[in-house]
Motif scaffolding. Structure first.
Motif, PDB file in Angstrom:
ATOM      1  N   ALA A 215       0.830  -1.204   0.000  1.00 33.95           N
ATOM      2  CA  ALA A 215       0.000   0.000   0.000  1.00 33.95           C
ATOM      3  C   ALA A 215       0.869   1.260   0.000  1.00 33.95           C
ATOM      4  O   ALA A 215       0.586   2.232  -0.710  1.00 33.95           O
ATOM      5  CB  ALA A 215      -0.940  -0.003   1.198  1.00 33.95           C
ATOM      6  N   GLU A 216       1.939   1.231   0.774  1.00 36.21           N
ATOM      7  CA  GLU A 216       2.833   2.395   0.849  1.00 36.21           C
ATOM      8  C   GLU A 216       3.557   2.612  -0.474  1.00 36.21           C
ATOM      9  O   GLU A 216       3.695   3.741  -0.958  1.00 36.21           O
ATOM     10  CB  GLU A 216       3.847   2.196   1.964  1.00 36.21           C
ATOM     11  CG  GLU A 216       4.790   3.382   2.150  1.00 36.21           C
ATOM     12  CD  GLU A 216       5.776   3.169   3.287  1.00 36.21           C
ATOM     13  OE1 GLU A 216       6.660   4.022   3.464  1.00 36.21           O
ATOM     14  OE2 GLU A 216       5.653   2.145   3.989  1.00 36.21           O
ATOM     15  N   GLU A 217       4.020   1.533  -1.091  1.00 38.31           N
ATOM     16  CA  GLU A 217       4.722   1.645  -2.370  1.00 38.31           C
ATOM     17  C   GLU A 217       3.793   2.128  -3.477  1.00 38.31           C
ATOM     18  O   GLU A 217       4.205   2.879  -4.371  1.00 38.31           O
ATOM     19  CB  GLU A 217       5.326   0.291  -2.736  1.00 38.31           C
ATOM     20  CG  GLU A 217       6.499  -0.116  -1.855  1.00 38.31           C
ATOM     21  CD  GLU A 217       6.918  -1.555  -2.063  1.00 38.31           C
ATOM     22  OE1 GLU A 217       8.110  -1.854  -1.880  1.00 38.31           O
ATOM     23  OE2 GLU A 217       6.043  -2.397  -2.407  1.00 38.31           O
ATOM     24  N   ARG A 218       2.538   1.704  -3.435  1.00 41.20           N
ATOM     25  CA  ARG A 218       1.570   2.189  -4.417  1.00 41.20           C
ATOM     26  C   ARG A 218       1.415   3.699  -4.313  1.00 41.20           C
ATOM     27  O   ARG A 218       1.326   4.399  -5.319  1.00 41.20           O
ATOM     28  CB  ARG A 218       0.201   1.525  -4.200  1.00 41.20           C
ATOM     29  CG  ARG A 218       0.096   0.106  -4.715  1.00 41.20           C
ATOM     30  CD  ARG A 218      -1.241  -0.511  -4.318  1.00 41.20           C
ATOM     31  NE  ARG A 218      -1.348  -1.888  -4.765  1.00 41.20           N
ATOM     32  CZ  ARG A 218      -2.159  -2.295  -5.738  1.00 41.20           C
ATOM     33  NH1 ARG A 218      -2.929  -1.436  -6.355  1.00 41.20           N
ATOM     34  NH2 ARG A 218      -2.210  -3.558  -6.087  1.00 41.20           N
ATOM     35  N   GLN A 219       1.376   4.186  -3.074  1.00 37.98           N
ATOM     36  CA  GLN A 219       1.189   5.619  -2.861  1.00 37.98           C
ATOM     37  C   GLN A 219       2.323   6.407  -3.492  1.00 37.98           C
ATOM     38  O   GLN A 219       2.103   7.404  -4.175  1.00 37.98           O
ATOM     39  CB  GLN A 219       1.115   5.908  -1.356  1.00 37.98           C
ATOM     40  CG  GLN A 219       0.700   7.328  -1.008  1.00 37.98           C
ATOM     41  CD  GLN A 219      -0.794   7.544  -1.136  1.00 37.98           C
ATOM     42  OE1 GLN A 219      -1.515   6.713  -1.686  1.00 37.98           O
ATOM     43  NE2 GLN A 219      -1.267   8.668  -0.666  1.00 37.98           N
ATOM     44  N   VAL A 220       3.564   5.957  -3.285  1.00 39.56           N
ATOM     45  CA  VAL A 220       4.718   6.648  -3.842  1.00 39.56           C
ATOM     46  C   VAL A 220       4.715   6.562  -5.365  1.00 39.56           C
ATOM     47  O   VAL A 220       4.911   7.558  -6.070  1.00 39.56           O
ATOM     48  CB  VAL A 220       6.032   6.065  -3.279  1.00 39.56           C
ATOM     49  CG1 VAL A 220       7.238   6.676  -3.993  1.00 39.56           C
ATOM     50  CG2 VAL A 220       6.112   6.320  -1.782  1.00 39.56           C
ATOM     51  N   GLY A 221       4.477   5.359  -5.900  1.00 38.89           N
ATOM     52  CA  GLY A 221       4.472   5.178  -7.347  1.00 38.89           C
ATOM     53  C   GLY A 221       3.390   5.979  -8.029  1.00 38.89           C
ATOM     54  O   GLY A 221       3.605   6.581  -9.087  1.00 38.89           O
ATOM     55  N   PHE A 222       2.209   5.997  -7.431  1.00 33.87           N
ATOM     56  CA  PHE A 222       1.115   6.748  -8.022  1.00 33.87           C
ATOM     57  C   PHE A 222       1.387   8.252  -7.969  1.00 33.87           C
ATOM     58  O   PHE A 222       0.994   8.989  -8.867  1.00 33.87           O
ATOM     59  CB  PHE A 222      -0.204   6.427  -7.315  1.00 33.87           C
ATOM     60  CG  PHE A 222      -0.725   5.041  -7.617  1.00 33.87           C
ATOM     61  CD1 PHE A 222      -0.196   4.281  -8.634  1.00 33.87           C
ATOM     62  CD2 PHE A 222      -1.758   4.500  -6.873  1.00 33.87           C
ATOM     63  CE1 PHE A 222      -0.664   3.014  -8.922  1.00 33.87           C
ATOM     64  CE2 PHE A 222      -2.246   3.237  -7.144  1.00 33.87           C
ATOM     65  CZ  PHE A 222      -1.698   2.480  -8.180  1.00 33.87           C
ATOM     66  N   ARG A 223       2.069   8.699  -6.930  1.00 29.89           N
ATOM     67  CA  ARG A 223       2.427  10.119  -6.856  1.00 29.89           C
ATOM     68  C   ARG A 223       3.343  10.511  -8.009  1.00 29.89           C
ATOM     69  O   ARG A 223       3.181  11.585  -8.600  1.00 29.89           O
ATOM     70  CB  ARG A 223       3.099  10.430  -5.518  1.00 29.89           C
ATOM     71  CG  ARG A 223       2.136  10.617  -4.350  1.00 29.89           C
ATOM     72  CD  ARG A 223       2.896  10.936  -3.069  1.00 29.89           C
ATOM     73  NE  ARG A 223       2.014  11.165  -1.943  1.00 29.89           N
ATOM     74  CZ  ARG A 223       1.518  12.348  -1.587  1.00 29.89           C
ATOM     75  NH1 ARG A 223       1.820  13.409  -2.304  1.00 29.89           N
ATOM     76  NH2 ARG A 223       0.733  12.478  -0.535  1.00 29.89           N
ATOM     77  N   ASN A 224       4.305   9.660  -8.338  1.00 22.97           N
ATOM     78  CA  ASN A 224       5.178   9.937  -9.477  1.00 22.97           C
ATOM     79  C   ASN A 224       4.368  10.115 -10.749  1.00 22.97           C
ATOM     80  O   ASN A 224       4.577  11.046 -11.524  1.00 22.97           O
ATOM     81  CB  ASN A 224       6.192   8.810  -9.665  1.00 22.97           C
ATOM     82  CG  ASN A 224       7.277   8.803  -8.611  1.00 22.97           C
ATOM     83  OD1 ASN A 224       7.535   9.814  -7.973  1.00 22.97           O
ATOM     84  ND2 ASN A 224       7.914   7.665  -8.429  1.00 22.97           N
ATOM     85  N   MET A 225       3.435   9.204 -10.978  1.00 22.89           N
ATOM     86  CA  MET A 225       2.595   9.257 -12.164  1.00 22.89           C
ATOM     87  C   MET A 225       1.727  10.508 -12.171  1.00 22.89           C
ATOM     88  O   MET A 225       1.583  11.187 -13.200  1.00 22.89           O
ATOM     89  CB  MET A 225       1.714   8.006 -12.217  1.00 22.89           C
ATOM     90  CG  MET A 225       0.688   7.974 -13.341  1.00 22.89           C
ATOM     91  SD  MET A 225      -0.216   6.399 -13.365  1.00 22.89           S
ATOM     92  CE  MET A 225      -0.976   6.397 -11.718  1.00 22.89           C
ATOM     93  N   MET A 226       1.130  10.823 -11.032  1.00 23.44           N
ATOM     94  CA  MET A 226       0.269  12.002 -10.930  1.00 23.44           C
ATOM     95  C   MET A 226       1.039  13.277 -11.231  1.00 23.44           C
ATOM     96  O   MET A 226       0.544  14.166 -11.945  1.00 23.44           O
ATOM     97  CB  MET A 226      -0.326  12.090  -9.518  1.00 23.44           C
ATOM     98  CG  MET A 226      -1.303  10.993  -9.173  1.00 23.44           C
ATOM     99  SD  MET A 226      -1.698  11.047  -7.396  1.00 23.44           S
ATOM    100  CE  MET A 226      -2.602   9.496  -7.213  1.00 23.44           C
TER     101      MET A 226
END
Length: 233
Positions: A215-226
């Protein structure tokens, strides 16, 4: 102005819309990145917001799951609200051995097992593709932000639980990088209406290695994309 699925008034939606599948992610993006975000839609809880990012007006709205859903929302934005650019930002399952969890994938083309193109009565097979200007700008932006990016063909599948267990291997053999469920419909709507579209995806799991982001890694990865997507507005 309103549609059966969007209660926004005329002029309340920006020319560029970021479209995650999850409406709660749209809410997160608006509240985290946009200045003075204003909610323009809550119909069916498909939240939409307009605000500014680095002085530029931008909107963000959920698109739901699957081609039928994004097909409705993107069509209405393009056709009835004067939107010019829709950038889908979502998650995907990796196929390619070269992909790592958290990588950013941009769909240059979107293969599909959907029958969405049948409505156009084309005398052959249509190849849904991204807008090149948005694609080039996204790649340049990702590189400037030091975000790993892969560009190529993706699969927009109508089936999440596929009865054909060999399908993913067959698509992989054809060089398809990853699988999601919406891009082909978005690209076809954009083509038909003379608009621009791009699909950017974060690899959240890999269908051959079994790896998946926490869940934490998704948050970071999605922030990069956003953040890459916001720069395109």
């Amino acid at each position: 102005m309103s549609t059966p699925h969007n209660a926004a008034e005329a002029g309340k939606i920006a020319k560029t819309v970021l479209m995650p599948g999850d409406p709660l992610r749209a809410k997160f993006i608006a509240e985290t990145y946009l200045e003075n975000p204003v909610c323009f839609n809550t119909v069916r809880n498909m939240f939409g917001y307009t605000g500014t990012y680095k002085g530029k007006e931008v909107s963000v709205m959920g698109g739901g799951m699957g081609i039928p859903s994004i097909g409705i929302y993107s069509y209405e934005l393009y056709q009835f609200y004067g939107v010019e650019n829709i950038i889908r930002i979502g998650s995907a399952g990796g196929y390619s051995d070269d992909l790592k969890l958290g990588d950013l994938v941009i769909g240059m083309g979107a293969s599909t097992n959907s029958n969405f193109a049948h409505q156009y009565h084309l005398p052959g097979t249509f190849a849904p593709i991204a807008d090149f200007d948005l694609l080039r700008k996204a790649v340049d932006t990702a590189e400037k932000l030091n975000v790993p990016v892969k560009v190529g063909n993706i699969l927009s599948s109508d089936t999440f639980y596929d009865d054909d267990q060999d399908a993913k291997l067959t698509w992989k053999k054809m060089g398809v990088l990853a699988v999601e469920m919406e891009a082909a419909g978005l690209y076809m709507n954009a083509a038909r209406l003379g608009k621009k579209a791009l699909c950017m995806l974060t690899i959240s799991d890999h269908l051959f290695t079994g790896e998946e982001l926490s869940a934490e890694e998704r948050q970071v990865g999605f922030r990069n994309m956003m953040e890459v997507a916001l720069e395109l507005a």
